[in-house]
Structures are given as structure tokens and as C-alpha cells.
Design a protein around this motif. Sequence first.
Motif, PDB file in Angstrom:
ATOM      1  N   VAL A 285       0.842  -1.194   0.000  1.00  0.00           N
ATOM      2  CA  VAL A 285       0.000   0.000   0.000  1.00  0.00           C
ATOM      3  C   VAL A 285       0.874   1.239   0.000  1.00  0.00           C
ATOM      4  CG1 VAL A 285      -1.633   1.327   1.370  1.00  0.00           C
ATOM      5  CG2 VAL A 285      -1.923  -1.161   1.144  1.00  0.00           C
ATOM      6  N   GLN A 286       0.496   2.173  -0.827  1.00  0.00           N
ATOM      7  CA  GLN A 286       1.217   3.443  -0.862  1.00  0.00           C
ATOM      8  C   GLN A 286       0.230   4.600  -0.963  1.00  0.00           C
ATOM      9  OE1 GLN A 286       4.113   3.325  -4.086  1.00  0.00           O
ATOM     10  NE2 GLN A 286       5.707   2.721  -2.645  1.00  0.00           N
ATOM     11  N   LEU A 287       0.575   5.664  -0.278  1.00  0.00           N
ATOM     12  CA  LEU A 287      -0.171   6.909  -0.362  1.00  0.00           C
ATOM     13  C   LEU A 287       0.805   8.003  -0.729  1.00  0.00           C
ATOM     14  CD1 LEU A 287      -2.251   6.577   2.929  1.00  0.00           C
ATOM     15  CD2 LEU A 287      -3.110   6.270   0.615  1.00  0.00           C
ATOM     16  N   GLN A 288       0.402   8.850  -1.646  1.00  0.00           N
ATOM     17  CA  GLN A 288       1.280   9.930  -2.062  1.00  0.00           C
ATOM     18  C   GLN A 288       0.514  11.236  -2.077  1.00  0.00           C
ATOM     19  OE1 GLN A 288       3.598   9.106  -5.527  1.00  0.00           O
ATOM     20  NE2 GLN A 288       4.551  11.119  -5.582  1.00  0.00           N
ATOM     21  N   ALA A 289       0.932  12.145  -1.228  1.00  0.00           N
ATOM     22  CA  ALA A 289       0.295  13.458  -1.150  1.00  0.00           C
ATOM     23  C   ALA A 289       1.028  14.442  -2.042  1.00  0.00           C
ATOM     24  CB  ALA A 289       0.294  13.947   0.291  1.00  0.00           C
ATOM     25  N   SER A 290       0.276  15.339  -2.620  1.00  0.00           N
ATOM     26  CA  SER A 290       0.864  16.376  -3.467  1.00  0.00           C
ATOM     27  C   SER A 290      -0.042  17.603  -3.456  1.00  0.00           C
ATOM     28  CB  SER A 290       1.041  15.862  -4.897  1.00  0.00           C
ATOM     29  OG  SER A 290      -0.204  15.518  -5.468  1.00  0.00           O
ATOM     30  N   GLY A 291       0.472  18.677  -4.040  1.00  0.00           N
ATOM     31  CA  GLY A 291      -0.345  19.873  -4.180  1.00  0.00           C
ATOM     32  C   GLY A 291       0.006  21.003  -3.242  1.00  0.00           C
ATOM     33  N   GLY A 292       0.939  20.785  -2.354  1.00  0.00           N
ATOM     34  CA  GLY A 292       1.328  21.857  -1.455  1.00  0.00           C
ATOM     35  C   GLY A 292       2.073  22.949  -2.201  1.00  0.00           C
ATOM     36  N   GLY A 293       2.276  24.029  -1.498  1.00  0.00           N
ATOM     37  CA  GLY A 293       2.986  25.145  -2.110  1.00  0.00           C
ATOM     38  C   GLY A 293       2.875  26.391  -1.266  1.00  0.00           C
ATOM     39  N   LEU A 294       3.270  27.493  -1.848  1.00  0.00           N
ATOM     40  CA  LEU A 294       3.225  28.792  -1.183  1.00  0.00           C
ATOM     41  C   LEU A 294       1.995  29.547  -1.665  1.00  0.00           C
ATOM     42  CD1 LEU A 294       4.446  31.114   0.499  1.00  0.00           C
ATOM     43  CD2 LEU A 294       5.774  31.729  -1.547  1.00  0.00           C
ATOM     44  N   VAL A 295       1.225  30.054  -0.716  1.00  0.00           N
ATOM     45  CA  VAL A 295       0.023  30.791  -1.063  1.00  0.00           C
ATOM     46  C   VAL A 295      -0.125  31.969  -0.102  1.00  0.00           C
ATOM     47  CG1 VAL A 295      -1.460  29.365   0.402  1.00  0.00           C
ATOM     48  CG2 VAL A 295      -2.447  30.563  -1.560  1.00  0.00           C
ATOM     49  N   GLN A 296      -0.707  33.025  -0.580  1.00  0.00           N
ATOM     50  CA  GLN A 296      -0.954  34.180   0.279  1.00  0.00           C
ATOM     51  C   GLN A 296      -2.139  33.915   1.182  1.00  0.00           C
ATOM     52  OE1 GLN A 296      -1.389  37.609  -2.307  1.00  0.00           O
ATOM     53  NE2 GLN A 296       0.772  38.135  -2.039  1.00  0.00           N
ATOM     54  N   SER A 297      -2.142  34.588   2.297  1.00  0.00           N
ATOM     55  CA  SER A 297      -3.269  34.481   3.211  1.00  0.00           C
ATOM     56  C   SER A 297      -4.565  34.839   2.482  1.00  0.00           C
ATOM     57  CB  SER A 297      -3.059  35.430   4.396  1.00  0.00           C
ATOM     58  OG  SER A 297      -4.064  35.252   5.353  1.00  0.00           O
ATOM     59  N   GLY A 298      -5.557  34.015   2.657  1.00  0.00           N
ATOM     60  CA  GLY A 298      -6.816  34.195   1.951  1.00  0.00           C
ATOM     61  C   GLY A 298      -6.923  33.378   0.688  1.00  0.00           C
ATOM     62  N   GLY A 299      -5.824  32.802   0.282  1.00  0.00           N
ATOM     63  CA  GLY A 299      -5.782  32.021  -0.949  1.00  0.00           C
ATOM     64  C   GLY A 299      -6.245  30.595  -0.760  1.00  0.00           C
ATOM     65  N   SER A 300      -6.109  29.821  -1.827  1.00  0.00           N
ATOM     66  CA  SER A 300      -6.581  28.438  -1.850  1.00  0.00           C
ATOM     67  C   SER A 300      -5.516  27.497  -2.395  1.00  0.00           C
ATOM     68  CB  SER A 300      -7.832  28.320  -2.732  1.00  0.00           C
ATOM     69  OG  SER A 300      -8.897  29.100  -2.246  1.00  0.00           O
ATOM     70  N   LEU A 301      -5.623  26.262  -1.956  1.00  0.00           N
ATOM     71  CA  LEU A 301      -4.809  25.174  -2.496  1.00  0.00           C
ATOM     72  C   LEU A 301      -5.671  23.916  -2.510  1.00  0.00           C
ATOM     73  CD1 LEU A 301      -1.319  25.437  -0.724  1.00  0.00           C
ATOM     74  CD2 LEU A 301      -1.762  25.762  -3.163  1.00  0.00           C
ATOM     75  N   ARG A 302      -5.356  23.023  -3.402  1.00  0.00           N
ATOM     76  CA  ARG A 302      -6.006  21.714  -3.390  1.00  0.00           C
ATOM     77  C   ARG A 302      -4.932  20.644  -3.272  1.00  0.00           C
ATOM     78  NH1 ARG A 302      -9.843  18.290  -7.580  1.00  0.00           N
ATOM     79  NH2 ARG A 302      -7.867  18.002  -8.680  1.00  0.00           N
ATOM     80  N   LEU A 303      -5.014  19.899  -2.203  1.00  0.00           N
ATOM     81  CA  LEU A 303      -4.106  18.779  -2.004  1.00  0.00           C
ATOM     82  C   LEU A 303      -4.724  17.515  -2.583  1.00  0.00           C
ATOM     83  CD1 LEU A 303      -2.954  19.359   1.685  1.00  0.00           C
ATOM     84  CD2 LEU A 303      -2.058  20.363  -0.430  1.00  0.00           C
ATOM     85  N   SER A 304      -3.853  16.654  -3.083  1.00  0.00           N
ATOM     86  CA  SER A 304      -4.291  15.376  -3.623  1.00  0.00           C
ATOM     87  C   SER A 304      -3.550  14.244  -2.919  1.00  0.00           C
ATOM     88  CB  SER A 304      -4.003  15.300  -5.127  1.00  0.00           C
ATOM     89  OG  SER A 304      -4.702  16.302  -5.832  1.00  0.00           O
ATOM     90  N   CYS A 305      -4.238  13.131  -2.773  1.00  0.00           N
ATOM     91  CA  CYS A 305      -3.634  11.936  -2.196  1.00  0.00           C
ATOM     92  C   CYS A 305      -3.938  10.778  -3.129  1.00  0.00           C
ATOM     93  CB  CYS A 305      -4.197  11.670  -0.809  1.00  0.00           C
ATOM     94  SG  CYS A 305      -3.583  10.156  -0.025  1.00  0.00           S
ATOM     95  N   ALA A 306      -2.892  10.213  -3.704  1.00  0.00           N
ATOM     96  CA  ALA A 306      -3.047   9.077  -4.597  1.00  0.00           C
ATOM     97  C   ALA A 306      -2.800   7.788  -3.825  1.00  0.00           C
ATOM     98  CB  ALA A 306      -2.066   9.190  -5.754  1.00  0.00           C
TER      99      ALA A 306
END
Length: 125
Positions: A1-22
Motif C-alpha cells: 500500500v502506498q499513499l502519495q500526497a501532493s499539491g502543497g505550495g506557497l500561497v498568500q493568506s486568503g488564498g486556496s490550495l487543493r491537495l491530492s492523495c493518490a
Amino acid sequence: VQLQASGGGLVQSGGSLRLSCAASGFTSDSYAVGWFRQAPGKEREGVSCISPSGNITYYADSVQGRFTISRDNAKKMVYLQMDSLNPDDAGVYYCAAPTCIRSDGTLVDHGMKYWGKGTLVTVSS
């Protein structure tokens, strides 16, 4: 079994990000997936969790109304949409499986056997 998270980064306060887990290696879709985060100098905390079918979700009070967890079992993916981010949301985010357990209303990691490598979220003020 493997899980891989991605989608992080630098964002300004008030902004959005979407993380993914495969997810891979599971023989069926009968596993819950949780998101945890750890900020420097702080303990790891449970952020959100989703049941195997996706019909039951949990959010920590600190992210309720701002984060949305979802999953696509056909793609073996779990997502964490993070909106209205603030500096307190910064940290390394991990996805984990297979069981969501809450203690005193808080998501704990006791039921998580599998962990992915984290993805870093940085929020600038």
C-alpha cells in the motif's frame, strides 16, 4: 500500500490550495482516508477524514467551513480543497489510511496504518 500526497505550495493568506492523495495497493475501496498536518514545533493534528464511500466526513473545528474533503474511488484519489487559508494552516500535510478514529471529537492517528510522505503548505501573511 502506498499513499502519495501532493499539491502543497506557497500561497498568500486568503488564498486556496487543493491537495491530492493518490492511493495504490489497496485491494478494495474499503478504506477511509484522513489528512493530518504538522507545523514546526507543534504536534501533528487531524484535519479531516472521509469514509470509504465518501458519505461521511469529518473536519477539525479550525478548518470547518473552509476545507472540503472528497474522493474519487475510480481514480483512487482523495482531495482536500483548502480555501481562505491563513498562516495557522501552514505545515506539512499528510494523508493516511485506513480508519478514521475520533477521540473526544478530535481526529486521532490511532487508526492510521498507512502514511504518505507529506506535502508542505506555506501561507504568507
